[in-house]
Design an enzyme around this catalytic site. Sequence first.
Site, mmCIF file in Angstrom:
data_model
loop_
_atom_site.group_PDB
_atom_site.id
_atom_site.type_symbol
_atom_site.label_atom_id
_atom_site.label_comp_id
_atom_site.label_asym_id
_atom_site.label_seq_id
_atom_site.Cartn_x
_atom_site.Cartn_y
_atom_site.Cartn_z
ATOM 1 N N SER A 47 0.848 -1.194 0.000
ATOM 2 C CA SER A 47 0.000 0.000 0.000
ATOM 3 C C SER A 47 0.879 1.237 0.000
ATOM 4 C CB SER A 47 -0.897 -0.001 1.241
ATOM 5 O OG SER A 47 -1.513 1.261 1.419
ATOM 6 N N SER A 48 0.355 2.317 -0.564
ATOM 7 C CA SER A 48 1.095 3.586 -0.589
ATOM 8 C C SER A 48 1.243 4.193 0.799
ATOM 9 C CB SER A 48 0.389 4.587 -1.510
ATOM 10 O OG SER A 48 -0.910 4.879 -1.026
ATOM 11 N N CYS A 49 0.507 3.690 1.800
ATOM 12 C CA CYS A 49 0.604 4.250 3.151
ATOM 13 C C CYS A 49 1.926 3.901 3.823
ATOM 14 C CB CYS A 49 -0.566 3.797 4.010
ATOM 15 S SG CYS A 49 -0.489 2.056 4.468
ATOM 16 N N LYS B 217 2.776 -3.471 6.510
ATOM 17 C CA LYS B 217 3.109 -3.550 5.090
ATOM 18 C C LYS B 217 4.603 -3.310 4.835
ATOM 19 C CE LYS B 217 -0.587 -4.992 3.490
ATOM 20 N NZ LYS B 217 -0.581 -6.324 2.845
ATOM 21 N N HIS C 194 -13.025 2.461 1.942
ATOM 22 C CA HIS C 194 -12.153 3.553 1.547
ATOM 23 C C HIS C 194 -12.980 4.690 0.955
ATOM 24 C CE1 HIS C 194 -9.014 0.315 1.676
ATOM 25 N NE2 HIS C 194 -8.347 1.306 2.233
ATOM 26 N N TYR D 13 -1.212 -0.378 10.231
ATOM 27 C CA TYR D 13 -1.308 -1.070 8.939
ATOM 28 C C TYR D 13 -0.045 -0.824 8.111
ATOM 29 C CZ TYR D 13 -3.035 -2.187 4.244
ATOM 30 O OH TYR D 13 -3.182 -2.709 2.976
#
Length: 323
Positions: A108-110, A141, A180, A137
Site C-alpha cells: 500500500s502507498s501508506c 506492510k 475507503h 497497517y
Amino acid sequence: MKIFVAGHRGMVGGAILRRLEDRKVAGEDIELVTRTSSDLDLTDQAAVRGFMQDTRPDQVILAAAKVGGIFANNTYPAQFIYENLMIESNVIHQAHAAGVTRLLQLGSSCIYPGAVPQPMREDALLTGTLEPTNEPYAIAKIAGIKLCESYNRQYGTDFRSVMPTNLYGPGDNFHPDNSHVLPALIRRFHEAVQDGLDNVVIWGTGTPRREFLHVDDMAAASLFVLALDKVSYDANTEPMLSHINVGCGVDVSILELAQMVAKATGFEGEIRTDPSKPDGTLRKLMDVSRLRDMGWSASIGLEEGITQSYSWFLEHQDDFREN
C-alpha cells in the site's frame, strides 16, 4: 505453472484471478490454486505450512490482507497490525520453505512518511514519520517488504512487492464506515439520490489530494511485474529495491473526487465539507516512473472508472443493503 492466489475473494485478488483465468482459457499452461479464509486461515502458521508443503506452488501472489479506511484503521489498530503481520510472515516464510520460485506481495502507498516529498519515490521508504491514522497497517506492510528483501538477500529467492495507490472497482467494499473514500462516496451519493437529499457532507476539508487506480489496471500491473525476468526487475535502481510503485501518476482533491462521483450517480445537490473530521495525509501521489520505464502504464481514466464502479455497485447493491 501452478500459481496460488492468496486473497482471491478480495477486490485485487479477484481481479488478478480473472486475468489469470482468461490466460488459462486462451491456452496458457496455468494451474490456479485458491483457498477461502474458512478453508485456510493465513494467520495460522501450522495451517499455512501444511498447505504450502502439500500444494507446492511454483508462484505465489499474496493479495490477502486486512484493509479499511480511516475509520477502520483508527478503530481496529491491533487487528490491522496483527493480522497483516501474521499473514505476511506465514505466507512468505512457508513459500520459501516449500521452494516457491517467485512471489509477489501487494502492499500500500501508506508505507511512505506523511510528509514525504511528492510524488513519492520508492526510495522514500523509512525516511520519516508515518501518518498516525494508519500507522499500524503501514508498519505491517513495511514489514512485508522487508521480509521479501531479507529472504532475497539471505536465500536468493525472487520475492517482489508492488505498492499500489488507492484502488477501486468491481468487488470493492461499500460499507458506510469501513470502506475507503471512493466506494464510501459512491454509496453516500447514491443513497442521497435515492432519499431525495439536497446535500451530501464529506469528511474533512476536501483539500487533500489522492491518486486512484482501477483494480483491473492494478491486476494488469501486478502480473506484468510478476512476469519480468530478474535482470529487468533488478536493473532499474541502484541499490536494488524490491518494491515498485503502481499508480496512474495523477491525483485529484477529495472535493473534485466527490464532484465526479456526484456526476456519475446523478446527484445535483450541494456538496458540503466537515472540517471537524480528519483529512489524513494532505497529498499522496506515487512516482510511477520506475514502472513506466519498465514498460507499463495505467489505461483506465478516473471518470470512466468511477462510472464502471458505480454500475457494478448498482448490479450488486442488494448485497450491501444490510451493511
